[in-house]
Write a protein that holds these residues in place. Structure first.
Motif, PDB file in Angstrom:
ATOM      1  N   ARG B  45       0.768  -1.126  -0.089  1.00 15.26           N
ATOM      2  CA  ARG B  45      -0.240   0.160  -0.027  1.00 15.26           C
ATOM      3  C   ARG B  45       0.677   1.153   0.035  1.00 15.26           C
ATOM      4  O   ARG B  45       0.433   2.205  -0.566  1.00 15.26           O
ATOM      5  CB  ARG B  45      -0.829  -0.115   1.078  1.00 15.26           C
ATOM      6  CG  ARG B  45      -2.125  -1.016   1.138  1.00 15.26           C
ATOM      7  CD  ARG B  45      -3.066  -0.918   2.316  1.00 15.26           C
ATOM      8  NE  ARG B  45      -3.970   0.292   2.222  1.00 15.26           N
ATOM      9  CZ  ARG B  45      -4.927   0.632   1.510  1.00 15.26           C
ATOM     10  NH1 ARG B  45      -5.451  -0.298   0.682  1.00 15.26           N
ATOM     11  NH2 ARG B  45      -5.673   1.736   1.496  1.00 15.26           N
ATOM     12  N   THR B  48       2.346   1.779  -3.566  1.00 15.80           N
ATOM     13  CA  THR B  48       1.638   2.137  -4.626  1.00 15.80           C
ATOM     14  C   THR B  48       0.804   3.443  -4.355  1.00 15.80           C
ATOM     15  O   THR B  48      -0.352   3.790  -4.961  1.00 15.80           O
ATOM     16  CB  THR B  48       0.348   1.086  -4.901  1.00 15.80           C
ATOM     17  OG1 THR B  48      -0.249   0.681  -3.570  1.00 15.80           O
ATOM     18  CG2 THR B  48       1.160  -0.105  -5.255  1.00 15.80           C
ATOM     19  N   GLY B  49       1.229   4.052  -3.265  1.00 15.79           N
ATOM     20  CA  GLY B  49       0.678   5.350  -2.744  1.00 15.79           C
ATOM     21  C   GLY B  49      -0.655   5.482  -1.999  1.00 15.79           C
ATOM     22  O   GLY B  49      -1.354   6.420  -2.036  1.00 15.79           O
ATOM     23  N   LEU B  50      -0.994   4.221  -1.743  1.00 18.57           N
ATOM     24  CA  LEU B  50      -2.331   4.147  -1.001  1.00 18.57           C
ATOM     25  C   LEU B  50      -2.367   4.512   0.626  1.00 18.57           C
ATOM     26  O   LEU B  50      -3.086   4.903   1.120  1.00 18.57           O
ATOM     27  CB  LEU B  50      -2.971   2.686  -0.909  1.00 18.57           C
ATOM     28  CG  LEU B  50      -3.536   2.552  -2.467  1.00 18.57           C
ATOM     29  CD1 LEU B  50      -3.933   0.841  -2.509  1.00 18.57           C
ATOM     30  CD2 LEU B  50      -4.686   3.116  -2.790  1.00 18.57           C
ATOM     31  N   THR B  51      -1.177   4.320   1.069  1.00 15.06           N
ATOM     32  CA  THR B  51      -0.868   4.745   2.603  1.00 15.06           C
ATOM     33  C   THR B  51       0.575   5.423   2.676  1.00 15.06           C
ATOM     34  O   THR B  51       1.417   5.142   2.074  1.00 15.06           O
ATOM     35  CB  THR B  51      -0.816   3.276   3.481  1.00 15.06           C
ATOM     36  OG1 THR B  51      -2.011   2.545   3.236  1.00 15.06           O
ATOM     37  CG2 THR B  51      -0.469   3.629   4.692  1.00 15.06           C
TER      38      THR B  51
END
Lengths: 245, 298
Positions: B45, B48-51
């Motif tokens: 995460r 992939t820039g989600l967190t």
């Protein structure tokens, strides 16, 4: 940012097109029941604010229905976030949280306007005397703008579908009944009458109703709706950014 | 192509990552193995820039994912959950992805057609996703993740829940991608998947990478032979020499198999299971070999 927002908006519109009749029917059922029950059966001969009750009720239903449909974006986002995980697809793309929020709010406004159009069509079919000019639509749009922004903000706060349902039951449903949809808020007893002026729907109902009767709408109503909508939009952007932390 | 340095992340004072660093070169497949809760999903995460991590750096193609949101254009992701719009068609799902990544209409059409061809779904472009099987949906996700031509691909358990035949098809596709120069980061619970695909493997435990190497080296590090209690009551023991493993097996009460070590043994050893040295039994006894299920040198 605009390109990213349009991508999000395009997705919502593709879903709306796919749902087509189901969605429109969903927008029409509740207001149709209210309109037939209160506007036609109960209020056929009654007068309110100098117009027939049906003509009084119709703009209230426009405000209520556009609120409901714009706010339904919260459930859509929740489903895409917690169930289908499509929210991650947006957050993993380079568009950024602001573009995402803008796209969802634009979709909420479109839903709100479509829901308003359903009521206008209903009123026309029932022969209700009202005007649906530019100010009428401006009122419906600003109302949807506010509630779509609120919907995205709330969708970023809640953790479960149950939270979402609770929020709707305690905030949106009471507002639908107390925000000037069915009766003039001045008829409420003292403190309650003052309190409902803090509800955005009250101002939307008033603006749309005055516009539907061809009467001037005080500028303060536009300013309040636009300002509150902008605040919700910024809040939603901030909360969406926070989801990543 | 992918570089992470000292990634740290805690959730309410509960550390999920405690300083994770790794790099994946172009055309390399890096498998990331660990038990549930080890920090695999948190890592993916973040990458992939989600967190956002609490600290550390995450680079893809030399661009900082944490400071430059546009760097996400170099990242493709296939999530563990099928996160496609079920009501929309395959082509619509791909088109929306292309729009999110700023692709022109012409390029969206070209790349969607190209990738649907590569995943053998050209004939299903106009099918609603909800009408596809799990394996086909997974292929759509791979096509979607790659249509903007990312330099790095993150696969989060891409074959979970798929039958063996479909899994092999996905493996073949992943190998093709690897050959085309994409840096691939794979998390999986299927050890044989990592063994079949990975150039390098990392073992993650409690938010820390405990070992990183080629599958061959990781296996050799624990010894060439394993003596495994078939009842599961005793931990496996690992030996460099087959004779030592056989002798160890003979010491046990019975039901001990001797076989060549695998990546799964190396993984279990890294997770704290099994022993590297023979127990006291071997020193106390010397006798004939016990049950043997596998023979021959590796």
């Amino acid at each position: 940012m605009i390109q990213g927002a349009l991508a999000v908006y395009y997705r919502e519109m593709a879903l709306m097109r796919r749902r087509g009749f189901r969605l429109l029917a969903g927008m029409a059922v509740s207001p149709l029941l209210y309109f037939v029950t209160f506007g036609q059966a109960v209020g056929r001969t009654a007068q309110m604010d100098g117009v027939s009750y049906a003509a009084f009720l119709l703009p209230g239903l426009v405000a209520m229905n556009s609120m409901m449909q714009a706010y339904s974006m919260a459930s859509e986002i929740n489903i895409s976030r917690f169930y289908f995980r499509i929210f991650d697809e947006f957050m993993a793309s380079p568009i950024g949280p602001a573009a995402y929020v803008l796209g969802e709010v634009m979709a909420g406004v479109t839903r709100g306007l479509a829901a308003s159009a359903v009521i206008v069509l209903m009123g026309t079919l029932f022969g209700v005397d009202f005007q649906a000019g530019p100010l009428f639509w401006l009122g419906a749009m600003l109302n949807a703008f506010f509630f779509a922004g609120l919907a995205v903000a709330m969708a970023m706060v809640v953790r479960t579908h149950q939270d979402q349902a609770t929020l709707t039951n305690f905030v949106i449903t009471p507002m639908a009944f107390l925000g000037g949809t069915f009766f003039p808020v001045e008829k409420l007893p003292g403190l309650a009458a003052a309190a409902v002026w803090f509800l955005p729907l009250t101002h939307a109902s008033r603006a749309i109703r005055l516009a539907s009767q061809g009467r001037p709408v005080p500028y303060v109503e536009w300013a309040l709706l636009a300002g509150a909508g902008l605040l919700c939009l910024l809040l939603a952007m901030r909360l969406t950014r926070r989801v990543q932390d | 192509m992918i570089a992470a340095a000292d990634l740290r992340k805690s959730y309410k004072d509960q550390p999920a990552l405690r300083g994770v660093s790794f790099s994946v070169a172009s055309g390399e497949l890096y498998a990331y193995l660990g038990p549930n809760g080890a920090g695999k999903t948190t890592t993916i995460r973040i990458m992939t820039g989600l967190t956002r991590p609490d600290s550390g750096t995450a680079l893809v193609a030399g661009r900082d994912l944490l400071r430059d949101p546009k760097a996400k254009a170099g990242v493709g992701m296939v999530a563990q959950t099928i996160n496609l719009d079920m009501e929309l068609t395959v082509a619509e799902n791909l088109d929306i992805h292309g729009r999110l990544f700023g692709m022109s209409r012409t390029r969206r059409r070209e790349k969607a057609a190209e990738w649907l061809g590569r995943v053998e779904l050209s004939g299903r472009a106009d099918s609603q996703v909800k009408t596809l099987s799990g394996g086909l949906r997974r292929r759509v996700m791979i096509a979607r993740a790659l249509m903007h031509e990312p330099a790095a691909l993150f696969l989060d358990e891409p074959t979970v829940g798929l039958d063996a035949d479909i899994r092999r098809q996905i493996w073949a596709l992943i190998k093709d991608l690897q050959a085309s120069g994409v840096a691939i980061f794979l998390t999986t619970h299927y050890i044989e998947e990592a063994e079949a695909l990975a150039d390098r493997v990392a073992f993650l435990r409690d938010g820390l990478i405990t070992a990183t190497d080629t599958p061959r080296n990781l296996i050799e590090a624990i010894g060439a032979w394993a003596a495994v209690d078939l009842t599961g009551k005793s931990p496996a023991a690992f030996f460099q020499e087959r004779a030592d493993a056989m002798a160890h097996a003979a010491c046990q009460a019975g039901g001990v198999a001797v076989r060549p070590t695998s990546l799964e043994d190396a993984y279990l050893r890294a997770m704290g299971s099994g022993v590297l040295e023979p127990d006291a039994c071997l020193e106390a006894k010397a006798g004939p070999a016990a049950t043997t299920t596998s023979g021959g040198a590796r």
